[in-house]
Motif scaffolding. Structure first.
Motif, PDB file in Angstrom:
ATOM      1  N   ASP A  42      10.399  -0.970  -8.192  1.00 50.25           N
ATOM      2  CA  ASP A  42       8.963  -0.888  -7.928  1.00 50.25           C
ATOM      3  C   ASP A  42       8.707  -0.129  -6.633  1.00 50.25           C
ATOM      4  OD1 ASP A  42       8.012  -2.443 -10.132  1.00 50.25           O
ATOM      5  OD2 ASP A  42       8.601  -4.267  -9.069  1.00 50.25           O
ATOM      6  N   VAL A  44       6.222   0.110  -3.734  1.00 53.10           N
ATOM      7  CA  VAL A  44       5.230  -0.800  -3.156  1.00 53.10           C
ATOM      8  C   VAL A  44       4.636  -0.123  -1.920  1.00 53.10           C
ATOM      9  CG1 VAL A  44       4.803  -3.090  -2.205  1.00 53.10           C
ATOM     10  CG2 VAL A  44       6.548  -2.784  -3.981  1.00 53.10           C
ATOM     11  N   THR A  46       1.045  -0.214   0.780  1.00 48.38           N
ATOM     12  CA  THR A  46      -0.113  -0.980   1.220  1.00 48.38           C
ATOM     13  C   THR A  46      -1.210  -0.025   1.675  1.00 48.38           C
ATOM     14  OG1 THR A  46       1.297  -2.807   1.892  1.00 48.38           O
ATOM     15  CG2 THR A  46      -0.942  -2.753   2.803  1.00 48.38           C
ATOM     16  N   THR A  98      -1.967  -4.284  -1.296  1.00 49.65           N
ATOM     17  CA  THR A  98      -0.715  -3.761  -1.819  1.00 49.65           C
ATOM     18  C   THR A  98      -0.889  -3.182  -3.213  1.00 49.65           C
ATOM     19  OG1 THR A  98       0.497  -5.378  -0.508  1.00 49.65           O
ATOM     20  CG2 THR A  98       1.669  -4.393  -2.360  1.00 49.65           C
ATOM     21  N   THR A 100       1.556  -1.865  -6.388  1.00 49.76           N
ATOM     22  CA  THR A 100       2.920  -1.910  -6.911  1.00 49.76           C
ATOM     23  C   THR A 100       2.972  -1.123  -8.205  1.00 49.76           C
ATOM     24  OG1 THR A 100       3.261  -4.093  -5.919  1.00 49.76           O
ATOM     25  CG2 THR A 100       4.785  -3.448  -7.668  1.00 49.76           C
TER      26      THR A 100
END
Length: 158
Positions: A42, A44, A46, A98, A100
């Motif tokens: 994944d 990720v 933010t 976030t 993802t």
């Protein structure tokens, strides 16, 4: 043309002169042994406070490409070097928080190809807004607690 370099803030959109901005993130996967099986991966990231109205002004979604960058970012990375164009959406709105994105197939390809890095490019479908205002989706800078990261679940060969 704006491209993220190490320790810079990943962002995409346009600036106050309507110059388009694309973001890039790179992850070192060189320590994964040959034959490593990617079970899940994944990306990720933010999202922080946006400048202007990037989602309303620039097409509504941040598109994500899997790319192969060279040793350093250069002009060819702006549009070339694509392994998979628009394979996912990074974000659809300016809310903080976030994001993802599953990237298992892309990381598996890089591991199988024995690449030292996994690289992604993100951008809005409309490159600039013509409103002479900076419109940018901004993500947390590398080195901060919620920096862009690649989360892997792998099977290492015996």
């Amino acid at each position: 043309v704006y491209m993220v370099v190490p320790d810079d803030v990943p962002k995409a959109g346009d600036d106050g002169s309507n110059n388009p901005i694309r973001g890039f993130v790179r992850f070192d996967i060189s320590s994964l042994p040959v034959g490593t099986r990617i079970i899940t991966a994944d990306l990720v990231m933010t999202q922080g406070p946006a400048l202007g109205t990037p989602y309303a002004s620039l097409g509504g979604t941040l598109k994500l490409d899997h790319v192969e960058l060279g040793a350093a970012l250069d002009d060819s990375d702006w549009q070339d070097n694509s392994l998979s164009l628009d394979f996912a959406t990074l974000s659809t709105d300016a809310s903080l928080g976030t994001r993802t994105v599953p990237v298992g197939q892309q990381v598996a390809l890089d591991v199988a190809s024995q690449r030292a890095t996994t690289d992604f490019r993100f951008y809005f479908p409309t490159p600039f807004s013509l409103n002479m205002t900076a419109d940018q989706a901004i993500f947390v800078k590398p080195g901060q607690l919620t920096q862009p990261r690649l989360e892997l679940f792998v099977e290492i060969p015996q």
